[in-house]
Design a protein around this motif. Structure first.
Motif, PDB file in Angstrom:
ATOM      1  N   ASP A 126     -53.609  42.044 -19.917  1.00 19.23           N
ATOM      2  CA  ASP A 126     -54.785  43.019 -19.861  1.00 19.23           C
ATOM      3  C   ASP A 126     -55.990  42.111 -20.621  1.00 19.23           C
ATOM      4  N   ARG A 127     -57.193  42.712 -20.651  1.00 23.79           N
ATOM      5  CA  ARG A 127     -58.696  41.922 -20.810  1.00 23.79           C
ATOM      6  C   ARG A 127     -58.415  41.420 -22.241  1.00 23.79           C
ATOM      7  N   TRP A 128     -57.668  41.923 -22.993  1.00 25.51           N
ATOM      8  CA  TRP A 128     -57.776  41.544 -24.618  1.00 25.51           C
ATOM      9  C   TRP A 128     -56.795  40.279 -24.782  1.00 25.51           C
ATOM     10  N   GLN A 129     -55.790  40.010 -23.900  1.00 24.71           N
ATOM     11  CA  GLN A 129     -54.898  38.953 -23.854  1.00 24.71           C
ATOM     12  C   GLN A 129     -55.661  37.716 -23.165  1.00 24.71           C
ATOM     13  N   ILE A 130     -56.576  38.081 -22.271  1.00 24.19           N
ATOM     14  CA  ILE A 130     -57.214  37.104 -21.560  1.00 24.19           C
ATOM     15  C   ILE A 130     -58.441  36.512 -22.719  1.00 24.19           C
ATOM     16  N   ALA A 131     -58.852  37.588 -23.351  1.00 23.16           N
ATOM     17  CA  ALA A 131     -59.815  37.161 -24.501  1.00 23.16           C
ATOM     18  C   ALA A 131     -59.350  36.298 -25.518  1.00 23.16           C
ATOM     19  N   SER A 132     -57.951  36.499 -25.874  1.00 19.69           N
ATOM     20  CA  SER A 132     -57.176  35.821 -26.846  1.00 19.69           C
ATOM     21  C   SER A 132     -56.760  34.314 -26.387  1.00 19.69           C
ATOM     22  N   LEU A 133     -56.535  34.312 -24.889  1.00 23.96           N
ATOM     23  CA  LEU A 133     -56.503  32.834 -24.361  1.00 23.96           C
ATOM     24  C   LEU A 133     -57.647  32.106 -24.430  1.00 23.96           C
ATOM     25  N   ALA A 134     -58.930  32.538 -24.261  1.00 29.15           N
ATOM     26  CA  ALA A 134     -60.124  32.011 -24.073  1.00 29.15           C
ATOM     27  C   ALA A 134     -60.553  31.454 -25.572  1.00 29.15           C
ATOM     28  N   LEU A 135     -60.346  32.281 -26.616  1.00 27.47           N
ATOM     29  CA  LEU A 135     -60.618  31.813 -27.725  1.00 27.47           C
ATOM     30  C   LEU A 135     -59.816  30.725 -28.491  1.00 27.47           C
ATOM     31  N   ALA A 136     -58.596  30.800 -27.909  1.00 30.66           N
ATOM     32  CA  ALA A 136     -57.759  29.541 -28.498  1.00 30.66           C
ATOM     33  C   ALA A 136     -58.110  28.499 -27.823  1.00 30.66           C
ATOM     34  N   ALA A 137     -58.573  28.455 -26.450  1.00 33.66           N
ATOM     35  CA  ALA A 137     -58.794  27.275 -25.672  1.00 33.66           C
ATOM     36  C   ALA A 137     -59.967  26.857 -26.209  1.00 33.66           C
ATOM     37  N   ILE A 138     -60.957  27.641 -26.927  1.00 35.66           N
ATOM     38  CA  ILE A 138     -62.113  26.981 -27.389  1.00 35.66           C
ATOM     39  C   ILE A 138     -61.816  26.237 -28.931  1.00 35.66           C
ATOM     40  N   GLY A 139     -60.773  27.052 -29.504  1.00 33.29           N
ATOM     41  CA  GLY A 139     -60.104  26.266 -30.992  1.00 33.29           C
ATOM     42  C   GLY A 139     -59.649  24.847 -30.532  1.00 33.29           C
ATOM     43  N   VAL A 140     -58.952  24.613 -29.281  1.00 33.33           N
ATOM     44  CA  VAL A 140     -58.688  23.538 -29.099  1.00 33.33           C
ATOM     45  C   VAL A 140     -59.451  22.572 -28.568  1.00 33.33           C
ATOM     46  N   LEU A 141     -60.553  22.970 -27.971  1.00 30.83           N
ATOM     47  CA  LEU A 141     -61.760  22.117 -27.238  1.00 30.83           C
ATOM     48  C   LEU A 141     -62.661  21.598 -28.476  1.00 30.83           C
ATOM     49  N   ILE A 142     -62.678  22.461 -29.733  1.00 24.79           N
ATOM     50  CA  ILE A 142     -63.536  22.073 -30.812  1.00 24.79           C
ATOM     51  C   ILE A 142     -62.949  20.654 -31.103  1.00 24.79           C
ATOM     52  N   LEU A 143     -61.793  20.669 -31.340  1.00 29.07           N
ATOM     53  CA  LEU A 143     -61.001  19.543 -32.156  1.00 29.07           C
ATOM     54  C   LEU A 143     -61.293  18.421 -31.074  1.00 29.07           C
ATOM     55  N   ALA A 144     -60.960  18.588 -29.522  1.00 34.40           N
ATOM     56  CA  ALA A 144     -61.100  17.405 -28.831  1.00 34.40           C
ATOM     57  C   ALA A 144     -62.401  16.876 -28.692  1.00 34.40           C
ATOM     58  N   PHE A 145     -63.623  17.526 -28.615  1.00 38.26           N
ATOM     59  CA  PHE A 145     -64.939  17.213 -28.699  1.00 38.26           C
ATOM     60  C   PHE A 145     -65.231  16.662 -29.832  1.00 38.26           C
ATOM     61  N   GLU A 146     -64.818  17.019 -30.983  1.00 36.25           N
ATOM     62  CA  GLU A 146     -65.237  16.356 -32.268  1.00 36.25           C
ATOM     63  C   GLU A 146     -64.564  14.865 -32.495  1.00 36.25           C
ATOM     64  N   TYR A 147     -63.216  14.973 -32.108  1.00 37.08           N
ATOM     65  CA  TYR A 147     -62.668  13.285 -32.333  1.00 37.08           C
ATOM     66  C   TYR A 147     -62.609  12.762 -31.046  1.00 37.08           C
ATOM     67  N   GLY A 148     -62.939  13.257 -29.836  1.00 40.22           N
ATOM     68  CA  GLY A 148     -63.164  12.341 -28.640  1.00 40.22           C
ATOM     69  C   GLY A 148     -61.768  12.327 -28.004  1.00 40.22           C
ATOM     70  N   ARG A 149     -61.079  12.911 -28.401  1.00 43.12           N
ATOM     71  CA  ARG A 149     -59.570  12.925 -27.951  1.00 43.12           C
ATOM     72  C   ARG A 149     -58.960  14.217 -27.619  1.00 43.12           C
ATOM     73  N   ILE A 150     -57.932  14.379 -26.917  1.00 45.46           N
ATOM     74  CA  ILE A 150     -57.145  15.650 -26.837  1.00 45.46           C
ATOM     75  C   ILE A 150     -56.055  15.458 -28.103  1.00 45.46           C
ATOM     76  N   PRO A 151     -56.117  16.561 -28.618  1.00 42.90           N
ATOM     77  CA  PRO A 151     -55.243  16.758 -29.986  1.00 42.90           C
ATOM     78  C   PRO A 151     -53.673  16.882 -29.432  1.00 42.90           C
ATOM     79  N   TRP A 152     -53.067  15.671 -29.102  1.00 42.83           N
ATOM     80  CA  TRP A 152     -51.983  15.609 -28.266  1.00 42.83           C
ATOM     81  C   TRP A 152     -50.711  16.121 -29.108  1.00 42.83           C
ATOM     82  N   ILE A 153     -50.917  15.903 -30.549  1.00 46.31           N
ATOM     83  CA  ILE A 153     -49.746  16.506 -31.314  1.00 46.31           C
ATOM     84  C   ILE A 153     -49.499  17.778 -31.167  1.00 46.31           C
ATOM     85  N   SER A 154     -50.773  18.608 -31.321  1.00 52.27           N
ATOM     86  CA  SER A 154     -50.578  20.110 -31.250  1.00 52.27           C
ATOM     87  C   SER A 154     -50.259  20.442 -30.047  1.00 52.27           C
ATOM     88  N   LEU A 155     -50.920  19.990 -28.916  1.00 53.38           N
ATOM     89  CA  LEU A 155     -50.496  20.450 -27.654  1.00 53.38           C
ATOM     90  C   LEU A 155     -49.172  19.881 -27.157  1.00 53.38           C
TER      91      LEU A 155
END
Length: 304
Positions: A126-155
């Motif tokens: 449903d739309r709430w689960q889509i929203a949760s996936l989008a929020l999680a993606a933002i959380g991962v991207l924040i680390l990626a942009f800040e450190y200039g690399r993909i957080p490969w350990i987490s992923l």
């Protein structure tokens, strides 16, 4: 009896996730040992310990029927490779002072499972689960942009464990037998690695008896919480286990910051914040979804 069974199951679930959450302490005691060597010992001694339990429980006869099923055999090989990769990444992360980043991976894992369910199994959300996936993606991207690399350990941890769960679901083998057969797949490679290291004067010969016992104990700390979790899964609702599972990465995070004194910056706070909100949205949507399903199941019965 059902209430008592459910309470016991909850205790088993808490025990399993507490052990998984505190496992970095165990791996830290082996910090001087290379991650690949710890992994090899974990595989070999897990196989030895689980095989002993199977013999004691007289379940060895079921192994033949599993091995004769080609699809199950291929699934077990795949799950063995995935859990081996997951174990290695986690051990390396802990002993490289990356416990905080590892904890992020296990927070992200449930949401990645949802994504895999959509892509691979064609599940609807449903739309709430889509929203949760989008929020999680933002959380991962924040680390990626800040450190200039993909957080490969987490992923890496999230992806390998999510795919491992998918493989286990498709194979559908008892957890004890599954772990025995998975470790059996990679145990020969682990034994060769340890044997070659011993012959060349390294590996086992470099450590005292205390560390050797800890390396042997890796099999026990791997198998016991898995068996507790298997007992919990038989009597505890999925939604309840879904909440309890966050105990493990939370303990990892607290250990990383408070005990191992790893860095936790404002960037980490923002990233974890988005992941936590995503998990809250997802969990609440699951609870309401289950309640609606239960109500719709009860109403027709009341009409009769």
């Amino acid at each position: 009896m059902e209430v008592k069974s459910s309470k016991t199951g909850v205790l088993y679930a808490f025990a399993a996730y507490i052990v998984w959450g505190l496992l970095p302490i165990y791996w830290k005691t082996l910090q001087g040992v290379p991650a690949l060597e710890i992994l090899a010992h974990r595989i070999v001694w897990s196989f030895a310990f689980v095989t002993m339990l199977i013999v004691l429980k007289k379940q060895w006869g079921r192994v033949g029927s599993i091995l004769r099923d080609r699809s199950k055999l291929l699934g077990l090989v795949l799950s063995a490779l995935l859990i081996t990769a997951n174990w290695y990444i986690y051990i390396w992360a802990v002993n490289s002072n990356k416990v905080v980043e590892a904890s992020l991976g296990y927070y992200f894992n449930p949401l990645l499972v949802v994504l895999i369910g959509i892509i691979v199994l064609g599940e609807r959300i449903d739309r709430w689960q889509i929203a949760s996936l989008a929020l999680a993606a933002i959380g991962v991207l924040i680390l990626a942009f800040e450190y200039g690399r993909i957080p490969w350990i987490s992923l890496g941890l999230a992806v390998t464990f999510a795919l491992y769960g998918l493989a286990k679901r498709l194979v559908n083998v008892d957890s004890l037998l599954g772990l025995a057969l998975e470790t059996a797949v990679v145990a020969p490679i682990a034994l060769i690695y340890l044997w070659v290291g011993t012959k060349s004067g390294g590996v086992i010969g470099d450590y005292g008896m205390s560390k050797l016992l800890l390396l042997m104990g890796a099999g026990i700390v791997t198998a016991i919480p898995l068996l507790w979790f298997a007992n919990a899964a038989k009597s505890v609702p999925f939604a309840t286990i879904g909440f309890i599972q966050y105990l493990s990465p939370t303990l990892n995070l607290l250990l990383g910051v408070l005990v191992f004194h790893e860095e936790f910056t404002s960037t980490h706070a923002w990233s974890f914040g988005f992941i936590w909100v995503a998990l809250a949205v997802y969990s609440i949507s699951r609870i309401y979804g289950l309640r609606r399903a239960n109500l719709s199941a009860v109403q027709p019965l009341q009409g009769k």
